[in-house]
Design a protein around this motif. Structure first.
Motif, PDB file in Angstrom:
ATOM      1  N   ILE A  71      38.859  41.845  67.912  1.00 17.28           N
ATOM      2  CA  ILE A  71      39.358  41.607  66.557  1.00 17.28           C
ATOM      3  C   ILE A  71      38.980  40.194  66.128  1.00 17.28           C
ATOM      4  N   ASP A  72      38.332  40.085  64.980  1.00 13.19           N
ATOM      5  CA  ASP A  72      37.903  38.788  64.435  1.00 13.19           C
ATOM      6  C   ASP A  72      39.133  37.985  64.030  1.00 13.19           C
ATOM      7  N   LEU A  73      39.284  36.770  64.590  1.00 13.17           N
ATOM      8  CA  LEU A  73      40.446  35.926  64.287  1.00 13.17           C
ATOM      9  C   LEU A  73      40.234  35.009  63.083  1.00 13.17           C
ATOM     10  N   ASN A  74      39.045  35.075  62.500  1.00 15.46           N
ATOM     11  CA  ASN A  74      38.763  34.269  61.299  1.00 15.46           C
ATOM     12  C   ASN A  74      38.992  32.777  61.561  1.00 15.46           C
ATOM     13  N   LYS A  75      38.597  32.337  62.734  1.00 14.01           N
ATOM     14  CA  LYS A  75      38.752  30.935  63.121  1.00 14.01           C
ATOM     15  C   LYS A  75      37.481  30.457  63.812  1.00 14.01           C
ATOM     16  N   THR A  76      37.129  29.205  63.558  1.00 14.15           N
ATOM     17  CA  THR A  76      36.041  28.598  64.315  1.00 14.15           C
ATOM     18  C   THR A  76      36.583  28.149  65.660  1.00 14.15           C
ATOM     19  N   PRO A  77      35.718  27.843  66.616  1.00 14.36           N
ATOM     20  CA  PRO A  77      36.210  27.350  67.914  1.00 14.36           C
ATOM     21  C   PRO A  77      37.102  26.124  67.781  1.00 14.36           C
ATOM     22  N   SER A  78      36.720  25.168  66.939  1.00 13.32           N
ATOM     23  CA  SER A  78      37.519  23.945  66.821  1.00 13.32           C
ATOM     24  C   SER A  78      38.877  24.238  66.188  1.00 13.32           C
ATOM     25  N   GLU A  79      38.919  25.185  65.243  1.00 13.73           N
ATOM     26  CA  GLU A  79      40.194  25.515  64.603  1.00 13.73           C
ATOM     27  C   GLU A  79      41.147  26.192  65.580  1.00 13.73           C
ATOM     28  N   LEU A  80      40.629  27.093  66.386  1.00 11.16           N
ATOM     29  CA  LEU A  80      41.500  27.756  67.346  1.00 11.16           C
ATOM     30  C   LEU A  80      41.924  26.804  68.458  1.00 11.16           C
ATOM     31  N   ARG A 135      51.152  45.444  78.176  1.00  8.40           N
ATOM     32  CA  ARG A 135      50.541  45.518  79.488  1.00  8.40           C
ATOM     33  C   ARG A 135      49.025  45.370  79.437  1.00  8.40           C
ATOM     34  N   SER A 136      48.496  45.294  78.258  1.00 12.18           N
ATOM     35  CA  SER A 136      47.051  45.144  78.155  1.00 12.18           C
ATOM     36  C   SER A 136      46.645  43.719  78.501  1.00 12.18           C
ATOM     37  N   GLU A 137      45.394  43.580  78.843  1.00  8.23           N
ATOM     38  CA  GLU A 137      44.841  42.249  79.086  1.00  8.23           C
ATOM     39  C   GLU A 137      44.309  41.701  77.771  1.00  8.23           C
ATOM     40  N   LYS A 138      44.613  40.461  77.507  1.00  9.53           N
ATOM     41  CA  LYS A 138      44.173  39.814  76.264  1.00  9.53           C
ATOM     42  C   LYS A 138      43.315  38.614  76.604  1.00  9.53           C
ATOM     43  N   ARG A 139      42.200  38.484  75.906  1.00  5.96           N
ATOM     44  CA  ARG A 139      41.299  37.367  76.160  1.00  5.96           C
ATOM     45  C   ARG A 139      40.785  36.811  74.828  1.00  5.96           C
ATOM     46  N   VAL A 140      40.484  35.511  74.846  1.00  5.20           N
ATOM     47  CA  VAL A 140      39.899  34.852  73.677  1.00  5.20           C
ATOM     48  C   VAL A 140      38.407  34.736  73.919  1.00  5.20           C
ATOM     49  N   ILE A 141      37.612  35.245  72.971  1.00  6.76           N
ATOM     50  CA  ILE A 141      36.153  35.295  73.118  1.00  6.76           C
ATOM     51  C   ILE A 141      35.498  34.496  71.992  1.00  6.76           C
ATOM     52  N   GLU A 142      34.548  33.643  72.359  1.00  7.50           N
ATOM     53  CA  GLU A 142      33.739  32.929  71.370  1.00  7.50           C
ATOM     54  C   GLU A 142      32.385  33.617  71.272  1.00  7.50           C
ATOM     55  N   ARG A 143      32.024  33.945  70.016  1.00  7.66           N
ATOM     56  CA  ARG A 143      30.746  34.620  69.819  1.00  7.66           C
ATOM     57  C   ARG A 143      30.178  34.218  68.460  1.00  7.66           C
ATOM     58  N   SER A 144      28.971  33.692  68.461  1.00  3.29           N
ATOM     59  CA  SER A 144      28.303  33.272  67.211  1.00  3.29           C
ATOM     60  C   SER A 144      29.179  32.326  66.394  1.00  3.29           C
ATOM     61  N   ASP A 145      29.801  31.362  67.090  1.00  4.56           N
ATOM     62  CA  ASP A 145      30.635  30.338  66.458  1.00  4.56           C
ATOM     63  C   ASP A 145      31.839  30.938  65.738  1.00  4.56           C
ATOM     64  N   GLU A 146      32.261  32.111  66.197  1.00  2.00           N
ATOM     65  CA  GLU A 146      33.470  32.737  65.683  1.00  2.00           C
ATOM     66  C   GLU A 146      34.357  33.108  66.862  1.00  2.00           C
ATOM     67  N   MET A 147      35.671  33.161  66.624  1.00  2.00           N
ATOM     68  CA  MET A 147      36.604  33.461  67.686  1.00  2.00           C
ATOM     69  C   MET A 147      37.178  34.869  67.500  1.00  2.00           C
ATOM     70  N   TRP A 148      37.278  35.559  68.638  1.00  2.00           N
ATOM     71  CA  TRP A 148      37.755  36.946  68.640  1.00  2.00           C
ATOM     72  C   TRP A 148      38.876  37.078  69.657  1.00  2.00           C
ATOM     73  N   LEU A 149      39.790  38.030  69.377  1.00  2.72           N
ATOM     74  CA  LEU A 149      40.814  38.412  70.334  1.00  2.72           C
ATOM     75  C   LEU A 149      40.404  39.754  70.931  1.00  2.72           C
ATOM     76  N   GLU A 150      40.289  39.789  72.255  1.00  3.66           N
ATOM     77  CA  GLU A 150      39.890  41.028  72.931  1.00  3.66           C
ATOM     78  C   GLU A 150      41.102  41.668  73.578  1.00  3.66           C
ATOM     79  N   LEU A 151      41.313  42.934  73.280  1.00  2.02           N
ATOM     80  CA  LEU A 151      42.342  43.745  73.929  1.00  2.02           C
ATOM     81  C   LEU A 151      41.628  44.748  74.807  1.00  2.02           C
ATOM     82  N   ARG A 152      42.036  44.822  76.070  1.00  2.00           N
ATOM     83  CA  ARG A 152      41.373  45.780  76.949  1.00  2.00           C
ATOM     84  C   ARG A 152      42.317  46.227  78.068  1.00  2.00           C
TER      85      ARG A 152
END
Length: 354
Positions: A292-301, A337-354
């Motif tokens: 899910i796109d968090l609409n944040k740059t790396p520095s903002e997050l 119970r899901s695993e949550k991770r923060v992913i940086e991709r193409s200078d955008e930050m994403w929340l990964e649920l898996r």
């Protein structure tokens, strides 16, 4: 009779000789007295740097006050005491001042090649005695430049407010000496303060820098007026129309359930369905993970969540690795119970649920 006249004349001549000797002795004594009490002091007074050094070392306030001026006025008793202590407080300071005085006097009235308003003194000749000159020392104000890493920083010198530093260095002039410089700023409901002791006069320009940003940076929960959990919930709902809890529920569901809710994807890349604002990855037609796109740059997050302990590269992007307790203790998602991770991709930050 003739013999008596001869005796009288002899006595007269003797008395004349004695008078001459007395006059000579008086003249010599007068000359010695004049030299010791008048000429020699006048000659010594002409050696301004020597007079200055002796007055400072002897803490001779009277001589110092006769010699040193501030703003065209003889220094006060308190200022004389302060300056004499300051000139002796550091090895080499007094000798450097004496060297400047000597060079300036040798070149008087022409300034030295390096002379400018930040020299300690400006020499001025006064009426001397006999054929000797006398000089007085007019102290020059020194330049202090104060900078801060926070705009609108108020600066105090010896607890007196002197100005506000707002991007450009704040320039302040004071007579040579030691000063207490305090910087203070208020922001985000916090006060940042720091003080430094500076010596004006050892350098042509004295620069002091304050680092206050760390003291007043917003708390994590105040960065966007929301705590982290609410911030991420808001962004996830803006991208998907659903809460994180609701999106997590789609894990391990089949593809038809997702497309029934969200419709067909905008595009498909291999096993990944790309929607506007989020992506779903399938394995054997079941949902493996959701990005899910968090609409944040790396520095903002980073400003919100803090710096990760480390980063690692995977096929999905750069994984920001936080302590295992980050998403539970900080975000309070103990029920998930899901695993949550923060992913940086193409200078955008994403929340990964898996």
């Amino acid at each position: 009779m003739p013999s008596r006249m001869t005796l009288h004349e002899r006595r007269k001549k003797r008395n004349q000789r004695l008078l001459i000797i007395a006059i000579i002795l008086l003249l010599v004594a007068g000359g010695v007295w004049g030299y010791v009490s008048q000429i020699k002091p006048a000659a010594e007074r002409e050696r301004t740097e020597a007079v200055f050094v002796k007055a400072v070392k002897d803490q001779d306030r009277a001589t110092f006050q006769k010699l040193v001026y501030e703003d065209e006025q003889v220094v006060s008793i308190a200022e004389a005491n302060r300056l004499m202590k300051w000139f002796q407080a550091e090895d080499g300071r007094l000798s450097r001042a004496a060297a400047e005085i000597k060079v300036d006097q040798q070149n008087y009235p022409e300034p030295t090649a390096e002379k400018n308003e930040q020299d300690l003194f400006e020499l001025k000749k006064t009426a001397g005695r006999f054929w000797y000159d006398e000089y007085v020392l007019h102290l020059n104000k020194q330049l202090l430049q104060v900078t801060s890493d926070v705009a609108e920083t108020t600066v105090f010198i010896d607890d007196e407010e002197v100005g506000v530093q707002d991007g450009e260095p704040l320039k302040i002039k004071r007579f040579p000496g030691e000063y207490d410089v305090l910087a203070s700023v208020e922001a985000n409901g916090k006060t940042g303060r720091d003080r430094q002791t500076v010596q004006l006069g050892d350098e042509k320009t004295t620069e002091v820098t304050f680092k206050l940003a760390e003291q007043i940076k917003p708390d994590v929960t105040e960065q966007y007026g929301l705590d982290i959990e609410k911030l991420l919930e808001t962004e996830v709902k803006a991208r998907t129309g659903k809460s994180i809890d609701a999106m997590t529920a789609y894990l391990d569901e089949n593809r038809s359930s997702v497309e029934k809710e969200f419709g067909p994807p905008a595009s498909n890349v291999a096993n990944r369905a790309v929607y506007d604002g989020f992506e779903v990855t399938y394995a054997n037609s079941d949902v493996k993970s959701i990005m899910i796109d968090l609409n944040k740059t790396p520095s903002e997050l980073e400003a919100v969540a803090g710096k990760p302990e480390s980063k690692s590269n995977e096929s999905t992007g750069t994984v920001w690795e936080y302590p295992t307790s980050f998403f539970e203790d900080i975000l309070g998602w103990l029920n998930l119970r899901s695993e949550k991770r923060v992913i940086e991709r193409s200078d955008e930050m994403w929340l990964e649920l898996r």
